[in-house]
Each structure stands twice: as structure tokens, then as C-alpha cells.
Motif scaffolding. Sequence first.
Motif, PDB file in Angstrom:
ATOM      1  N   GLY A 117       0.681  -1.114   0.215  1.00 55.66           N
ATOM      2  CA  GLY A 117       0.054  -0.051  -0.020  1.00 55.66           C
ATOM      3  C   GLY A 117       0.762   1.295   0.069  1.00 55.66           C
ATOM      4  O   GLY A 117       0.338   2.369   0.397  1.00 55.66           O
ATOM      5  N   SER A 118       2.148   1.215  -0.226  1.00 58.04           N
ATOM      6  CA  SER A 118       3.003   2.299  -0.474  1.00 58.04           C
ATOM      7  C   SER A 118       3.722   2.634  -1.745  1.00 58.04           C
ATOM      8  O   SER A 118       3.442   1.626  -2.536  1.00 58.04           O
ATOM      9  CB  SER A 118       4.111   1.941   0.655  1.00 58.04           C
ATOM     10  N   LYS A 119       4.064   4.002  -1.917  1.00 60.13           N
ATOM     11  CA  LYS A 119       4.499   4.156  -3.226  1.00 60.13           C
ATOM     12  C   LYS A 119       6.228   4.101  -3.096  1.00 60.13           C
ATOM     13  O   LYS A 119       6.901   4.545  -4.093  1.00 60.13           O
ATOM     14  CB  LYS A 119       4.062   5.504  -3.515  1.00 60.13           C
ATOM     15  N   LYS A 120       6.480   3.789  -2.021  1.00 57.62           N
ATOM     16  CA  LYS A 120       7.747   3.768  -1.665  1.00 57.62           C
ATOM     17  C   LYS A 120       8.738   2.063  -2.091  1.00 57.62           C
ATOM     18  O   LYS A 120       8.119   1.207  -1.798  1.00 57.62           O
ATOM     19  CB  LYS A 120       8.400   3.902  -0.459  1.00 57.62           C
ATOM     20  N   VAL A 121       9.659   2.415  -2.943  1.00 59.67           N
ATOM     21  CA  VAL A 121      10.411   1.079  -3.406  1.00 59.67           C
ATOM     22  C   VAL A 121      10.854   0.365  -2.125  1.00 59.67           C
ATOM     23  O   VAL A 121      11.490   1.058  -1.051  1.00 59.67           O
ATOM     24  CB  VAL A 121      11.539   1.210  -4.481  1.00 59.67           C
ATOM     25  N   TYR A 122      10.943  -0.920  -1.897  1.00 56.43           N
ATOM     26  CA  TYR A 122      11.523  -1.559  -1.063  1.00 56.43           C
ATOM     27  C   TYR A 122      12.387  -2.886  -1.667  1.00 56.43           C
ATOM     28  O   TYR A 122      11.918  -3.219  -2.785  1.00 56.43           O
ATOM     29  CB  TYR A 122      10.419  -2.246  -0.021  1.00 56.43           C
ATOM     30  N   GLY A 123      13.112  -3.518  -0.918  1.00 56.45           N
ATOM     31  CA  GLY A 123      13.700  -4.562  -1.434  1.00 56.45           C
ATOM     32  C   GLY A 123      14.802  -4.951  -0.620  1.00 56.45           C
ATOM     33  O   GLY A 123      15.363  -4.367   0.228  1.00 56.45           O
ATOM     34  N   LEU A 124      15.627  -6.186  -0.905  1.00 57.30           N
ATOM     35  CA  LEU A 124      16.657  -6.675  -0.448  1.00 57.30           C
ATOM     36  C   LEU A 124      17.784  -7.203  -1.555  1.00 57.30           C
ATOM     37  O   LEU A 124      17.361  -7.983  -2.205  1.00 57.30           O
ATOM     38  CB  LEU A 124      16.446  -7.916   0.644  1.00 57.30           C
ATOM     39  N   LEU A 125      18.866  -6.571  -1.611  1.00 57.88           N
ATOM     40  CA  LEU A 125      19.780  -7.070  -2.627  1.00 57.88           C
ATOM     41  C   LEU A 125      21.171  -7.563  -2.072  1.00 57.88           C
ATOM     42  O   LEU A 125      21.572  -6.840  -1.278  1.00 57.88           O
ATOM     43  CB  LEU A 125      20.078  -5.826  -3.548  1.00 57.88           C
TER      44      LEU A 125
END
Length: 441
Positions: free
Chosen positions: A275-283
Motif C-alpha cells: 500500500g505504499s509508493k515507496k520502493v523496498y527490497g533486499l539486494l
Amino acid sequence: MSRIKIKDNSRIPKESLSDISLLTSKIADKTLEQLEKEGIFVFPEILRDADDITKDQMILQSVNNYYLSSNVMGFMGLGDEKLIIESRFSGNGQDFLFQYLLERVFDVPNIVDLKTDVNNDDRVFNLLVFIFPHYLKSAMRKGVFKTYVRKTYNDSNVKGTIDIARHIVKNTPFVGNVAYSQREYSFDNDLMELIRHTVEFIKYKPYGHKLLAQAKDAVKDVVAVTPNYEMCNRQKIIDANKTNTIRHAYYREYCELQSLCLLILQHQKHQIGMGSKKVYGLLFDGAWLWEEYMNSIVDEIFYHPMNKATKGSQRLFDHNRGLIYPDFISRDSGARVIADAKYKPIDNIGNKDYLQVLAYMFRFDAKKGFYFYPEMGKEEDAVMWLNRGSTYEKNVEAREDICLIKHGFQIPTRIDVYSAFTEQMRCNEIKFLDGILTSVK
């Protein structure tokens, strides 16, 4: 939900990523340094002296009608759009290699199923939890974090600033106490409380106690210095750490740990990025993972200098000039051997790779050098003898005493079950090490 898989170090047509256009528009042509600030968690930490992964490296670089991916593997998302970057050495549609490397390097329980799509966010979250002990131990090596905090008191021993409003509420009618506050240098601060909340959160996971046992001394210290811990204060502690991030260069490890704790704890309130417009992740840096995995196999016969941790540095010249970090230096000083881990196919090892290892061999008087690379076919070791002579005198010939060996590690393919893949990898590790020992005799 739009979910697309790509490979690292590959060329991807832009139209093939059209279903995740919002995500690609956010990450394309942006450096890892920029993406870190937008919520992407990069492992290992980006350091200036790192060779394999740099702040200027991009996840997706636009070139005409294609995107070029780099050495980075992992997961990213934006709302319902998901992008998974798998290892190019994975086979049969399953990225078992990436999972296995993570388990071996971080020594985590075998419970992360990277091929399950029950909840893509939970998969990212599990990986965040699994790397927590590593970050905790790294930060705690510098001692327990201590800083100034403001503490409130209500007694007759006034030492700080009197709080009039609180004094009226607590001490009417007056019985001799005074409400006041003062700044104290304390271990029990917002950051250590955040770490404590993360520890307590992980404890309630089915695998929590086994995971935290990897950093039991650090966990014990965290619990000891946070006597004011209360679960009901979790959101307050999260907000305080989001407002006051660690910026001092000396506490870089604590800065990374703080970011990781916030990601883990905020997942409890709302799943990562939902529900967010923020990019997330784990690299993860694929080259770093491969190097550390190789070290887990050959650590008994090789030293392992680490440029990212600035450990085991060597110098080419006198007066402390020419900083170098060979991947592996054999422990046998009598018949020194140099080895370099390369996360690339055998045909891509050449030119600058040769010059680098030959320089290391010359520096350490080594007669043999190795390249440790992932092999998906059945290539035999490629032994290359160094030339002497010159084409001008037409006397070029191979030496008999100095050589470079491309020694591939066989990656199992056409395996559908992870347990079978793991078993085969264990067998291949023994064969790989035996091949090295045979060559250095």
C-alpha cells in the motif's frame, strides 16, 4: 499482482518488463547509493574500497531498447509490482543456487523457500531476519552504543531542569519531591532499545532462538543494557529512530543495523511496501556471495583478505604503497598459491583478470594461481602456462614453472528438489577441494 523474474548480468528487453513499469521507472538508471536512500537494503555495506560492488553500480541500466542487469541479486517491490533477480547460474527454472549461497554464507536455518510464492513480501522479510545476527555482531564489536539521553525523575535530589507542568501533576499536594529531567550519557538509549525490540520480536519466531544463538553474547549484552524495555513502547522507539538516524562514520555498522531493525519491526505493522509508493527490497552482491562461499570451502588452506571489512590488507610496494586485497593467499608459505574467486563463466575470465592475479603471484612469489568460478557444464580445468620470450625475436614459448588454473565449481542443474540440490552441492564441494589439493602438490 505482477511478478517478473530476470537473471543477473543479462540483457532484458524493455517490453518484457512492461507489467512492472512503475517499479522499473523508479529503479532504472539509479545507482545503489540512490536506491539505498529509497528503501532498498544492500548487502554487504557499500564501501569505498569495495571492488565488486560500488555506489555507482546500477541494478538496471537503460541501453537503447534493453535493460542491463549487474552482479546484484535479490528482490524489489513497489505496491503490487515485484521484481526478482536470480543468479544466472541457476538452472531448471529454480534459483536454488542463490538460496544455497545465502544459507552457507550466513549459516541460516533451511527454511527460506525461494520458489514459494505464497507471500513474496514474507520471503524478503525472512531474509532480513536471517541476516540480523551478522549485523548485530558486526556492530557490537565496537562496543555497546552509548549516547546522551534525557531522563525524567521525581524525587528530592534535584540535579537537572525542573519540569513545572509534570511537577504540578505529580506533586500536588507537595510532599517533598520535585519533577525534573537531566541529560545523561547512557547505554539505554533509543538505538539500543530498537535493537532490543528486534531481538524480542525474533524470539517469538519458530526459528528465533536458533537464529539468535549465532549472536548469543551480543544478544546478552543488548538485554543487559536495556532494563527499561517495554513492548508497549515499540512504536515510540521506531519513530524516535526514524527521526534520529546514526550518522557518525565511526558507527557505520550501527547505522546499518539501525536500518535493518527498522525494516524488520515495521514489517509487523504493515508488510514491506504494501500500500505504499515507496520502493523496498533486499539486494545481495553476487560476486561477494560467491567469494564468501568459496572461502567456506577452502578456508583451511587459504587466508582470506577482505576488502569490504578492510581486513588482511597487503601492499605491493614499500612505504605502504599499492593497497591490494587478493581473494585468497595459501597458508603454505613454502609453495605459495594465489586464488581469485570469479562470479562469471570461464570464457569471461581474461585480460584484466589475468593481469590482476599475475601481479599478486609476482608479489607473493607464487608459481601457481587459481580462478574459482561457477561451472554449469562439464569443463575440465584449464591450465595456462605463462609465456617467455617475445614475438619480435620469435622465441615465445611456454614456461614450465608458472601457471594459472581455471578451476570450476560444478553447479547442479536439472534438479527439481532443493534437498537433492543441497546434497549434490555438498558432494561437489568435496570434489572441488580435492581438485585444488591435487593441483598444489
